[in-house]
Write an enzyme that holds these catalytic residues in place. Structure first.
Site, PDB file in Angstrom:
ATOM      1  N   LYS A   2      -3.514   0.244  17.149  1.00  0.00           N
ATOM      2  CA  LYS A   2      -2.327  -0.752  16.606  1.00  0.00           C
ATOM      3  C   LYS A   2      -0.972  -0.407  17.394  1.00  0.00           C
ATOM      4  O   LYS A   2      -1.002   0.963  17.285  1.00  0.00           O
ATOM      5  CB  LYS A   2      -2.454  -0.834  15.168  1.00  0.00           C
ATOM      6  N   SER A  57      -1.502  -7.594   9.119  1.00  0.00           N
ATOM      7  CA  SER A  57      -0.640  -7.197  10.310  1.00  0.00           C
ATOM      8  C   SER A  57      -1.597  -6.766  11.615  1.00  0.00           C
ATOM      9  O   SER A  57      -1.104  -6.820  12.594  1.00  0.00           O
ATOM     10  CB  SER A  57       0.556  -6.689  10.049  1.00  0.00           C
ATOM     11  N   SER A  63      -3.161  -4.777   5.469  1.00  0.00           N
ATOM     12  CA  SER A  63      -3.127  -5.182   6.725  1.00  0.00           C
ATOM     13  C   SER A  63      -4.047  -4.540   7.595  1.00  0.00           C
ATOM     14  O   SER A  63      -4.544  -4.853   8.773  1.00  0.00           O
ATOM     15  CB  SER A  63      -1.688  -4.588   7.346  1.00  0.00           C
TER      16      SER A  63
HETATM   17  N1  GLN Z   1       1.010  -8.717   4.536  1.00  0.00           N
HETATM   18  C1  GLN Z   1       1.695  -7.980   3.745  1.00  0.00           C
HETATM   19  C2  GLN Z   1       3.081  -7.774   4.338  1.00  0.00           C
HETATM   20  O1  GLN Z   1       3.474  -8.857   5.131  1.00  0.00           O
HETATM   21  C3  GLN Z   1       1.149  -6.604   4.001  1.00  0.00           C
HETATM   22  C4  GLN Z   1       1.204  -5.858   5.513  1.00  0.00           C
HETATM   23  C5  GLN Z   1       1.002  -4.704   5.843  1.00  0.00           C
HETATM   24  O2  GLN Z   1       0.029  -4.184   5.048  1.00  0.00           O
HETATM   25  N2  GLN Z   1       1.323  -4.064   6.856  1.00  0.00           N
HETATM   26  O3  GLN Z   1       3.912  -6.960   3.981  1.00  0.00           O
END
Ligand code: GLN
Length: 486
Positions: A79, A154, A178
């Site tokens: 990532k 994400s 994410s």
């Molecule tokens: N979707 C969640 C957010 O927008 C989690 C994101 C993540 O785990 N980095 O914060």
């Protein structure tokens, strides 16, 4: 069979027997990327040349015999939140669009030391804020199962790349879901370890009390192999725990008789897509047939999780992101004076979701509101953690859906941040409590999109969680299905 469609375990055996070379394997992965990347956009940066160099070195090491860690010669994607020396690392933000880190993060270093080949950096929501990868400053990644759908987020680029065989496995990060939610959306396995299990050193910070690094793989065995490679104490991360790392893969026996599986009633609620609920319930039934004992548990503070998360995560983000000021590194928009340069650099460098979070977090931390929001949220966080501690007195793992729906359409939730935030309703509590959680495929909906089942473990007991996941995987074929990328 093409090499890129195989798993780490299969390929590692072929490499050790010298039936294939890492260079051949790496070429096969890059050929797959060339054939599919225009449609998927999983990657921000590809490292073809350095990857082939690393593959050559891996082949040398394999030739010399004795030491052959499981990832030796295996193409892995990162990532774009992981610092990798000499490789542009953007966090999918314009503000880091030209940032080239001078060192490797610990997880990356451990992968490299074990001989993994780094394929490239995958797309993500900017600063890991989002559930669809649509918040990337560079591209929208598409779901390999249906190009009109999001891959989740994400870590959506990593999930799409693994599902589409554009790498053999990938690393993601998980602050509120994410790793697990995109794994569910793309039909792969994703694991968020216990907070403190894997070092966060060299990972761009979003919300430091929640962020964890974890593997995204084609099956549970690969997940165990990746985790044993990256886990363990790191003096460079004060929150990493000096506990021994089990040889996770050696515990995957398929045996789960007598294992107590908790089913929290708060996670099967109206609003969840009926096909998701059904697939997860069938998954639980499968495990029951394999000999687990089902126990009803209650996590009564679940309803506060999303609200608590969006105060704590944004508060920490507002502080972590203060460092991007156009001075030390990253994007600079020169102004008439220092203040104007700060303001313009941040104004032009950050995307709308990141700005929304910085504002929310700054507000929650400001004098006069701190007690009402931030402090209250921390208290509620403790209650959520205690719910799990109570529940785990009665069971060894907890099973829930990973996400309330399968992958939604591109654009469907971009205008409605609150709807987007609800994508993580089943994963967020796990981060707030600091527990390990894993998502694995457990079926498909009527549109042919994968459904994920979440298994939550006790603190530092990734082993039991992986054992349960492996037993389920052994009894099913879902993980073997591949998307036809149209
Ligand atoms: N979707 C969640 C957010 O927008 C989690 C994101 C993540 O785990 N980095 O914060």
């Amino acid at each position: 069979m093409s090499l890129h469609t195989s798993t780490i375990r299969e390929l590692s055996e072929k490499l050790k027997r010298r039936e294939i070379s890492s260079v051949e394997l790496t070429e096969s992965v890059f050929a797959r990327i060339s054939a599919t990347e225009e449609r998927l956009r999983s990657y921000v940066t590809l490292c073809r040349e350095s990857a082939l160099g690393e593959a050559q070195q891996a082949d040398e090491r394999l030739k010399n015999g004795s030491d052959a860690p499981p990832l030796l010669g295996i193409p892995i994607a990162l990532k774009d939140i992981f610092l990798a020396q000499g490789v542009r690392t953007t966090c999918a933000s314009k503000i880091l669009g030209n940032f080239v880190p001078p060192y490797d993060g610990t997880a990356v270093k451990r992968l490299k030391t074990s001989g993994a080949v780094i394929v490239g950096k995958t797309n993500m929501d900017e600063f890991a804020m989002g559930s669809s990868t649509e918040n990337s400053a560079f591209a929208v990644t598409r779901n390999p199962w249906n190009l009109e759908r999001v891959p989740g987020g994400s870590s959506g680029g990593s999930a799409a790349a693994v599902a589409a065989d554009q790498c053999i496995a990938a690393l993601g990060t998980d602050t509120g879901g994410s790793i697990r939610q995109p794994a569910a959306c793309c039909g792969i396995v994703g694991l968020k370890p216990t907070y403190g299990r894997v070092s966060r050193f060299g990972v761009i910070a979003f919300a430091s009390s929640l962020d964890q690094v974890g593997p995204m793989t084609k099956d549970v065995t690969d997940c165990a192999l990746m985790l044993e490679t990256i886990a363990g104490h790191d003096p460079a991360d004060s929150t990493s725990v000096p506990a021994p790392v089990p040889a996770y893969a050696s515990h995957l026996t398929g045996e789960v008789k007598g294992l107590r599986v908790g089913i929290p009633k708060e996670y099967f609620i109206p609003g969840i897509q009926p096909e998701v609920e059904q697939a997860v319930k069938e998954g639980i039934h499968r495990l029951e047939k394999a000999g687990v004992e089902l126990v009803e548990v209650s996590l009564p503070h679940t309803e506060y999780a999303v609200a608590v998360y969006y105060i704590i995560a944004t508060a920490e983000a507002s502080s972590n992101l203060a460092r991007y000021d156009g001075m030390k590194y990253g994007y600079r928009a020169p102004g008439k004076n220092l203040t104007e340069t700060y303001l313009k650099s941040r104004q032009e460098g950050f995307g709308p979701e990141v700005k929304r979070r910085i504002m929310l977090g700054t507000y929650a931390l400001s004098a006069g509101y701190y007690d009402a929001y931030y402090l209250k949220a921390q208290k509620a966080r403790t209650l959520i953690k205690r719910d799990f501690e109570e529940a785990f007195k009665k069971c060894d793992v907890i099973i829930t859906p990973t996400a309330p729906t399968t992958a939604f359409k591109i654009g469907e939730k971009t205008e409605d941040p609150l709807q987007m935030y609800l994508s993580d309703i089943f994963t967020i509590s796990v981060n707030l409590a600091g527990l390990p959680g894993l998502s694995l495929p457990c079926g498909f909906d009527s549109a042919g999109l994968p459904v994920g089942m979440q298994i939550i473990g006790k603190y530092f007991d990734e082993t039991t969680m992986l054992r349960a996941a492996f037993a389920y995987e052994q009894a099913t074929e879902w993980h073997k299905k591949k998307p036809k990328i149209s």
